[in-house]
Design an enzyme around this catalytic site. Structure first.
Site, PDB file in Angstrom:
ATOM      1  N   SER A   1      -7.988   0.664   5.233  1.00 12.68           N
ATOM      2  CA  SER A   1      -7.304   1.529   4.300  1.00 12.68           C
ATOM      3  C   SER A   1      -6.435   0.792   3.286  1.00 12.68           C
ATOM      4  CB  SER A   1      -6.431   2.513   5.078  1.00 12.68           C
ATOM      5  OG  SER A   1      -5.445   1.819   5.831  1.00 12.68           O
TER       6      SER A   1
ATOM      7  N   SER B   1      -7.611  -2.006   9.105  1.00 14.89           N
ATOM      8  CA  SER B   1      -7.206  -1.660   7.737  1.00 14.89           C
ATOM      9  C   SER B   1      -6.700  -2.828   6.916  1.00 14.89           C
ATOM     10  CB  SER B   1      -6.125  -0.568   7.770  1.00 14.89           C
ATOM     11  OG  SER B   1      -6.658   0.632   8.271  1.00 14.89           O
TER      12      SER B   1
ATOM     13  N   LYS C   1       0.839  -1.187   0.000  1.00 14.28           N
ATOM     14  CA  LYS C   1       0.000   0.000   0.000  1.00 14.28           C
ATOM     15  C   LYS C   1       0.878   1.241   0.000  1.00 14.28           C
ATOM     16  CE  LYS C   1      -2.326   0.877   3.763  1.00 14.28           C
ATOM     17  NZ  LYS C   1      -3.203   0.688   4.966  1.00 14.28           N
TER      18      LYS C   1
END
Length: 626
Positions: free
Chosen positions: A371, A395, A296
């Site tokens: 996320s 997340s 990410k």
């Protein structure tokens, strides 16, 4: 197609099951004569020993361990688990979560509401609990335990009303439940209509036509070492796939595809020159050799984007690798790209003003979660075999649930968080914020942990393999900004931040506190201690990751509280593994999470592997033509 992750074989399993077929998570171990087990709900695990047992479970999660003769247990609600030993016990649980362990003589316990934890030993005890989850441990003979409602008195019965014409607790509970269902239905229709009008059109996912894309990461590593496939062929397949699916999911925000292909060619040249004995040693010295992986965007990869999703940081690049990325490179891994996140990775959907919105691979009108939503979407699309995510409030687990893949939030400080994020490291809470792997195969999680934390997670695979599931107790259940100015910019269509980020900043501003935020982990110490009295060594808690299938885009804004299912275990520093459990009739992923005590990551992973073996795990969102 259903993924199975068997080494050396295509991840293809039994035909796709619907919600009705996977209503129950049945990992039963039967010993004795004439056992009978009936399960209803998202998950039910039973271990029966003895003669003629019968167990019925209804709800989202039910797990029972029954030993003895002629026991009967009925569970109703979101989560119910019982462990009954003795003769002729009877237990009934109703509510959001009820767990009981009954042993001994003639106890009686009533639990009503969302939280109750009790441990009762002796004769004829009586205990009443009220709160978020009901867990009881009763020892005695001929026990009876009833859990109902939200509030109660000693004389309250199922159909009675309180004196003075006051409504019964059951009536209040049912009214609140009905109200929540109505509100949820209205909101869902609103956000569905919004997507139909404003969401835009996205091309369908292209079919999977290369069998390399369906293999587990461990299988790819072994094939590369053995020369069955070249590292260049593996990297090429994933580069092509990432480019093909990105038009649909919008997950890749910056890449190093050309550099990755050159590194793969170097791996092939090196392997060609090595004798067979040295190749075999690579399994231990460089287990990830030639295998691509992705991260990410807030996980530093040297030379790639590091904006944190902020317009004010646009064009910023990572000056170095995060420590976890450096370790994976040292093990032979090849980073491909970085993927989309919400602003500062502080939201449970994946959208920002720099790179836009990421879509769910199963339905582009739905969110992939956040996320780590870019990683989960890319992983589910077969565009990466291994993902690196972070988790500060769900997340890793929320996107894994929404995209139907496996994700593990490890125990606090198991994996280094150095060079993670875009904020000063001294502000990074290493207790609640962790780094963890995401995969399409449960068995890849333990393997990846050994690479990402070679000291702390040493021998993780052997610990998982040696875990006897029959002995596990299972429970269910930048600078300062002007906030007003930024709202004005947003209202005028020139906002630098998303609505979700401005909403969180406003709530934080309104909730002022004089407590030093650096002491925040201690706020949860009483809760952690209470949880550890229940989830001790050798125990796991199984509960839903989210209360409903993946949401439409932005639908999580009014349903922010649903993320508490995951955030609780960041605060209490417990490991948790997200496990996919197939698809709903409408083709959306569903799943659950497995939680254990700190340092007991291997228990989460062992249960996750058992669930994958029983139900197949990941299901491809795209057609498979291989």
């Amino acid at each position: 197609m259903r993924g199975v992750s068997v080494e050396g074989e295509v991840m293809r399993g039994r035909p796709k099951k619907t919600w009705d077929e996977i209503t129950v998570l049945d990992l039963g171990h039967f010993q004795g004569k004439s056992p009978s087990s009936e399960h209803r709900g998202v998950s039910a695990l039973s271990h029966f020993q003895g003669k003629s047992p019968s167990s019925e479970h209804s709800g989202v999660s039910a797990l029972s361990h029954v030993q003895g003769k002629s026991p009967s247990s009925e569970h109703r609600g979101v989560s119910a688990l019982s462990h009954v030993q003795g003769k002729s016990p009877s237990s009934e649980h109703r509510g959001v979560s009820a767990l009981s362990h009954v042993q001994g003589k003639s106890p009686s316990s009533e639990h009503r509401g969302v939280s109750a934890l009790s441990h009762v030993q002796g004769k004829s005890p009586s205990s009443e609990h009220r709160g978020v989850s009901a867990l009881s441990h009763v020892q005695g003979r001929k026990p009876s335990s009833v859990h109902r409602g939200t509030r109660h008195s000693k004389n309250f019965t199922k159909d009675s009303s309180h004196p003075g014409g006051k409504p019964s607790a059951t009536g209040i509970r049912m009214a609140l439940y009905f109200l929540r269902r109505v509100v949820t239905l209205v909101l869902r229709r609103f956000f569905w209509g919004r997507e139909m009008l404003l969401g835009g059109a996205y091309p369908p996912l292209p079919p999977v036509e290369d069998s390399i894309l369906l293999q587990s990461a461990q299988t790819l590593a072994r094939w590369i070492r053995q020369g069955k496939v070249s590292a260049e062929a593996v990297v090429t397949a994933y580069v092509r796939r990432a480019r093909a699916v990105n038009a649909t999911v919008n997950a890749v925000v910056d890449d190093r595809f050309n550099e990755a292909l050159e590194e793969a060619r170097d791996v092939d040249r090196r392997l060609t020159a090595l004798p067979e004995i040295e190749r075999r040693q690579l399994e231990y010295t460089q287990p990830l050799l030639g295998v691509p992986f992705t991260c990410k965007e807030i996980v530093w990869v040297e030379g790639l984007s590091l904006t944190g999703g902020l317009v004010t940081r646009k064009c910023m690049k990572a000056p170095a690798d995060a420590e976890v990325v450096a370790r994976m490179r040292k093990a032979g891994g090849i980073p491909l790209c970085v993927t989309n996140i919400p602003e500062l990775s502080m939201w449970i959907e994946t959208s920002n003003s720099v790179y836009g919105r990421t879509n769910n691979p199963y339905d582009a009108t739905r969110t992939p979660g956040g996320s780590s939503g870019g990683e989960a979407a890319l992983l589910s699309c077969c565009a990466t075999p291994l993902s690196v995510g972070t988790d500060i409030g769900g997340s890793i687990r929320l996107p894994s649930y929404c995209c139907g893949v496996f994700g593990h939030k490890p125990s606090s400080r198991l994996i280094s968080t150095k060079n993670i994020g875009v904020y000063p490291e001294k502000l990074l809470n290493t207790r609640t914020s962790v780094v963890g792997p995401m995969t399409r195969s449960a068995r890849d999680l333990a393997w990846a942990l050994e690479v990402m934390a070679p000291e702390a997670a040493k021998d993780m695979r052997s610990r998982v393999a040696s875990t006897d599931l029959r002995n596990i107790k299972i429970w269910s259940v930048g600078g300062r900004i002007s906030l007003l100015g930024e709202w004005m910019r947003w209202l005028c269509g020139r906002g630098r931040f998303t609505f979700a980020m401005l909403l969180m900043a406003t709530l934080q501003y309104l909730h002022k506190s004089n407590i030093d935020p650096r002491d925040s982990p201690h706020y949860w110490k009483p809760m952690q201690e209470a949880m550890l009295r229940i989830i001790r060594e050798g125990s796991v808690l199984i509960l839903p990751t989210l209360p409903q299938p993946p949401y439409y885009h932005y639908e999580l804004i009014p349903n922010l509280h649903d993320a508490c299912h995951c955030a609780l275990f960041n605060a209490t520093e417990m490991p948790s593994t997200a496990v996919p459990m197939g698809l709903t009739p409408s083709g959306l992923p569903m799943g659950l999470q497995v939680v254990a005590a700190p340092g007991q990551d291997h228990l989460c992973l062992a249960v996750a592997q058992a669930l994958e073996d029983r139900f197949g795990g990941w299901v491809s969102p795209a057609p498979v033509r291989v």
